[in-house]
Design a protein around this motif. Structure first.
Motif, PDB file in Angstrom:
ATOM      1  N   LYS A 156     -12.476  48.713   0.034  1.00  0.00           N
ATOM      2  CA  LYS A 156     -12.432  47.363  -0.516  1.00  0.00           C
ATOM      3  C   LYS A 156     -11.665  47.308  -1.841  1.00  0.00           C
ATOM      4  O   LYS A 156     -11.139  46.256  -2.212  1.00  0.00           O
ATOM      5  CB  LYS A 156     -13.855  46.835  -0.729  1.00  0.00           C
ATOM      6  N   MET A 157     -11.607  48.427  -2.568  1.00  0.00           N
ATOM      7  CA  MET A 157     -10.968  48.436  -3.885  1.00  0.00           C
ATOM      8  C   MET A 157      -9.552  48.983  -3.856  1.00  0.00           C
ATOM      9  O   MET A 157      -8.952  49.201  -4.908  1.00  0.00           O
ATOM     10  CB  MET A 157     -11.822  49.245  -4.870  1.00  0.00           C
ATOM     11  N   VAL A 158      -8.988  49.214  -2.657  1.00  0.00           N
ATOM     12  CA  VAL A 158      -7.646  49.780  -2.564  1.00  0.00           C
ATOM     13  C   VAL A 158      -6.621  48.888  -3.240  1.00  0.00           C
ATOM     14  O   VAL A 158      -5.782  49.346  -4.037  1.00  0.00           O
ATOM     15  CB  VAL A 158      -7.264  50.029  -1.084  1.00  0.00           C
ATOM     16  N   ARG A 159      -6.645  47.596  -2.948  1.00  0.00           N
ATOM     17  CA  ARG A 159      -5.663  46.691  -3.541  1.00  0.00           C
ATOM     18  C   ARG A 159      -5.777  46.651  -5.066  1.00  0.00           C
ATOM     19  O   ARG A 159      -4.766  46.667  -5.771  1.00  0.00           O
ATOM     20  CB  ARG A 159      -5.855  45.285  -2.972  1.00  0.00           C
ATOM     21  N   LEU A 160      -7.004  46.612  -5.549  1.00  0.00           N
ATOM     22  CA  LEU A 160      -7.205  46.613  -6.992  1.00  0.00           C
ATOM     23  C   LEU A 160      -6.691  47.913  -7.602  1.00  0.00           C
ATOM     24  O   LEU A 160      -6.052  47.915  -8.661  1.00  0.00           O
ATOM     25  CB  LEU A 160      -8.686  46.431  -7.319  1.00  0.00           C
ATOM     26  N   GLY A 161      -6.951  49.035  -6.918  1.00  0.00           N
ATOM     27  CA  GLY A 161      -6.495  50.328  -7.416  1.00  0.00           C
ATOM     28  C   GLY A 161      -4.977  50.409  -7.492  1.00  0.00           C
ATOM     29  O   GLY A 161      -4.418  50.950  -8.456  1.00  0.00           O
ATOM     30  N   ILE A 162      -4.291  49.861  -6.482  1.00  0.00           N
ATOM     31  CA  ILE A 162      -2.819  49.878  -6.484  1.00  0.00           C
ATOM     32  C   ILE A 162      -2.278  49.052  -7.638  1.00  0.00           C
ATOM     33  O   ILE A 162      -1.323  49.451  -8.329  1.00  0.00           O
ATOM     34  CB  ILE A 162      -2.284  49.368  -5.129  1.00  0.00           C
ATOM     35  N   ARG A 163      -2.877  47.885  -7.894  1.00  0.00           N
ATOM     36  CA  ARG A 163      -2.421  47.033  -8.989  1.00  0.00           C
ATOM     37  C   ARG A 163      -2.640  47.715 -10.345  1.00  0.00           C
ATOM     38  O   ARG A 163      -1.759  47.673 -11.217  1.00  0.00           O
ATOM     39  CB  ARG A 163      -3.160  45.697  -8.946  1.00  0.00           C
ATOM     40  N   LEU A 164      -3.790  48.357 -10.514  1.00  0.00           N
ATOM     41  CA  LEU A 164      -4.055  49.056 -11.767  1.00  0.00           C
ATOM     42  C   LEU A 164      -3.113  50.230 -11.950  1.00  0.00           C
ATOM     43  O   LEU A 164      -2.620  50.494 -13.062  1.00  0.00           O
ATOM     44  CB  LEU A 164      -5.513  49.536 -11.805  1.00  0.00           C
ATOM     45  N   TRP A 165      -2.839  50.965 -10.867  1.00  0.00           N
ATOM     46  CA  TRP A 165      -1.936  52.111 -10.942  1.00  0.00           C
ATOM     47  C   TRP A 165      -0.526  51.667 -11.337  1.00  0.00           C
ATOM     48  O   TRP A 165       0.128  52.290 -12.188  1.00  0.00           O
ATOM     49  CB  TRP A 165      -1.919  52.848  -9.618  1.00  0.00           C
ATOM     50  N   ILE A 220      -6.713  49.615 -20.135  1.00  0.00           N
ATOM     51  CA  ILE A 220      -7.594  49.843 -18.988  1.00  0.00           C
ATOM     52  C   ILE A 220      -6.919  50.871 -18.094  1.00  0.00           C
ATOM     53  O   ILE A 220      -5.901  50.597 -17.451  1.00  0.00           O
ATOM     54  CB  ILE A 220      -7.855  48.538 -18.206  1.00  0.00           C
ATOM     55  N   ASP A 221      -7.459  52.078 -18.071  1.00  0.00           N
ATOM     56  CA  ASP A 221      -6.867  53.171 -17.290  1.00  0.00           C
ATOM     57  C   ASP A 221      -7.979  53.986 -16.641  1.00  0.00           C
ATOM     58  O   ASP A 221      -8.465  54.973 -17.204  1.00  0.00           O
ATOM     59  CB  ASP A 221      -6.010  54.054 -18.186  1.00  0.00           C
ATOM     60  N   PRO A 222      -8.416  53.588 -15.456  1.00  0.00           N
ATOM     61  CA  PRO A 222      -9.503  54.316 -14.799  1.00  0.00           C
ATOM     62  C   PRO A 222      -9.076  55.662 -14.211  1.00  0.00           C
ATOM     63  O   PRO A 222      -9.917  56.408 -13.715  1.00  0.00           O
ATOM     64  CB  PRO A 222      -9.933  53.351 -13.684  1.00  0.00           C
ATOM     65  N   TYR A 274       0.202  48.978 -13.025  1.00  0.00           N
ATOM     66  CA  TYR A 274       0.140  48.516 -14.412  1.00  0.00           C
ATOM     67  C   TYR A 274       0.169  49.687 -15.388  1.00  0.00           C
ATOM     68  O   TYR A 274       0.891  49.663 -16.397  1.00  0.00           O
ATOM     69  CB  TYR A 274      -1.121  47.679 -14.606  1.00  0.00           C
ATOM     70  N   VAL A 275      -0.593  50.750 -15.095  1.00  0.00           N
ATOM     71  CA  VAL A 275      -0.639  51.924 -15.970  1.00  0.00           C
ATOM     72  C   VAL A 275       0.726  52.582 -16.056  1.00  0.00           C
ATOM     73  O   VAL A 275       1.200  52.970 -17.137  1.00  0.00           O
ATOM     74  CB  VAL A 275      -1.710  52.924 -15.480  1.00  0.00           C
ATOM     75  N   ARG A 276       1.418  52.714 -14.923  1.00  0.00           N
ATOM     76  CA  ARG A 276       2.751  53.334 -14.907  1.00  0.00           C
ATOM     77  C   ARG A 276       3.769  52.485 -15.668  1.00  0.00           C
ATOM     78  O   ARG A 276       4.633  53.016 -16.375  1.00  0.00           O
ATOM     79  CB  ARG A 276       3.201  53.556 -13.459  1.00  0.00           C
ATOM     80  N   GLU A 277       3.671  51.164 -15.542  1.00  0.00           N
ATOM     81  CA  GLU A 277       4.607  50.294 -16.245  1.00  0.00           C
ATOM     82  C   GLU A 277       4.413  50.391 -17.754  1.00  0.00           C
ATOM     83  O   GLU A 277       5.393  50.459 -18.506  1.00  0.00           O
ATOM     84  CB  GLU A 277       4.418  48.847 -15.788  1.00  0.00           C
ATOM     85  N   GLU A 278       3.158  50.416 -18.198  1.00  0.00           N
ATOM     86  CA  GLU A 278       2.896  50.555 -19.631  1.00  0.00           C
ATOM     87  C   GLU A 278       3.395  51.895 -20.150  1.00  0.00           C
ATOM     88  O   GLU A 278       3.959  51.985 -21.252  1.00  0.00           O
ATOM     89  CB  GLU A 278       1.395  50.410 -19.909  1.00  0.00           C
ATOM     90  N   ALA A 279       3.195  52.959 -19.355  1.00  0.00           N
ATOM     91  CA  ALA A 279       3.653  54.293 -19.768  1.00  0.00           C
ATOM     92  C   ALA A 279       5.172  54.354 -19.859  1.00  0.00           C
ATOM     93  O   ALA A 279       5.728  55.044 -20.725  1.00  0.00           O
ATOM     94  CB  ALA A 279       3.129  55.347 -18.793  1.00  0.00           C
ATOM     95  N   SER A 280       5.876  53.634 -18.992  1.00  0.00           N
ATOM     96  CA  SER A 280       7.340  53.635 -19.032  1.00  0.00           C
ATOM     97  C   SER A 280       7.882  53.007 -20.305  1.00  0.00           C
ATOM     98  O   SER A 280       9.004  53.287 -20.729  1.00  0.00           O
ATOM     99  CB  SER A 280       7.895  52.894 -17.806  1.00  0.00           C
TER     100      SER A 280
END
Length: 301
Positions: free
Chosen positions: A63-72, A87-89, A74-80
């Motif tokens: 159920k949380m796959v879509r949320l996980g992809i969006r967070l992932w 928020i980095d789980p 977002y984290v990669r974009e901020e790191a770039s």
């Protein structure tokens, strides 16, 4: 007044062996010095372990796959862009939640410093994205009932002159003591056992009651509060906290008590050793006086 069912709360919320005596509660039944009925409580001589990490079931993970992809993403974009995502789980943090943390100090969105229930200041989150989990052991309240030439902690002397008590207001069994880099802090008067002292937390306030420690005839209440005012975000964001001490002498002799507060010019870790820091005493127009800590932060490239 203190009622007879003050601690008749939820089952197991307040074990019988950790009761505060009724006499002590009545002594502090003024000026909000007594802890409230609804509070999270611990004795200062107890120890807390890290909270267990939880796991999700396979169905919950799907159920949380879509949320996980969006967070992932977002984290990669901020790191770039050279930024750390708030928020980095996917990254393990050093400031793991534990049952040793008490009510945090500071306003909303202004950083915070946690004060453990045993009296230590830890979890310093002053710099955005950085958490210094280890306590700064130089940051302490101390009390002394003794002659004026005694070791500097809470100073307590009685008219008879034959009773002397001095101690840091925190138990001496701490992870930061006795190590090579403690700058002699382990030689301070860590004489508090914590057996008769209790911590009570009800956000945004907390109370620490020293019921006859270190002086059997002295009751001490320390209460802390941080700004958290409904419908007032401006004042609730002030990076401040207030500590108020109430002392009650139950002995027959008069007591002279001195309270000492020590604070390292630090934002956590060993930052107080980086140099070029300045401490400046001040006196305000309204008569308030204190010390300004000017901290020169080392910016890592």
């Amino acid at each position: 007044m203190v009622s007879g069912n003050l601690f008749h709360c939820r089952k197991h919320s307040w074990p019988p062996e950790e009761y505060i005596s009724r006499t002590t509660l009545q002594l502090f039944d003024f000026d909000s010095a007594a802890p409230p009925e609804q509070a999270w409580r611990r004795r200062l001589n107890s120890h807390a372990n890290l909270l267990k990490e939880f796991s999700v079931t396979f169905a919950e993970a799907i159920k949380m796959v879509r949320l996980g992809i969006r967070l992932w993403s977002y984290v990669r974009e901020e790191a770039s862009h050279g930024r750390k995502a708030p928020i980095d789980p996917f990254t393990r943090i050093s400031c793991k939640p534990s049952a040793s943390q008490g009510v945090p100090l500071g306003g909303m969105g202004s950083g915070s410093i946690s004060r453990g229930f045993r009296g230590e200041f830890r979890q310093l989150q002053i710099t955005p994205g950085i958490c210094e989990a280890s306590p700064v052991m130089a940051n302490q309240f101390s009390v002394n009932l003794c002659h004026s030439t005694y070791h500097p902690h809470i100073f307590i002397s009685r008219d008879g002159g034959n009773k002397h008590y001095a101690s840091v207001l925190a138990p001496g069994q701490h992870e930061g003591l006795g190590k090579a880099g403690d700058q002699g802090i382990s030689s301070w008067g860590w004489n508090l056992s914590g057996q008769h002292s209790t911590y009570h937390a009800l956000f945004p306030r907390a109370w620490t009651i020293y019921d006859g420690e270190p002086d059997p005839e002295l009751k001490i209440s320390c209460r802390q509060i941080s700004p958290f005012i409904p419908h007032n975000y401006r004042d609730s964001s002030l990076p401040t906290a207030v500590f108020v001490y109430t002392l009650v002498n139950t002995g027959k002799e008069r007591a002279k008590v001195s309270l000492l507060y020590t604070w390292a010019n630090s934002i956590g870790g060993i930052s107080h050793l980086s140099g070029d820091h300045v401490n400046e005493p001040f006196i305000g127009e309204d008569g308030v006086f204190g010390v300004l800590l000017h901290h020169k932060q080392v910016i890592k490239p």
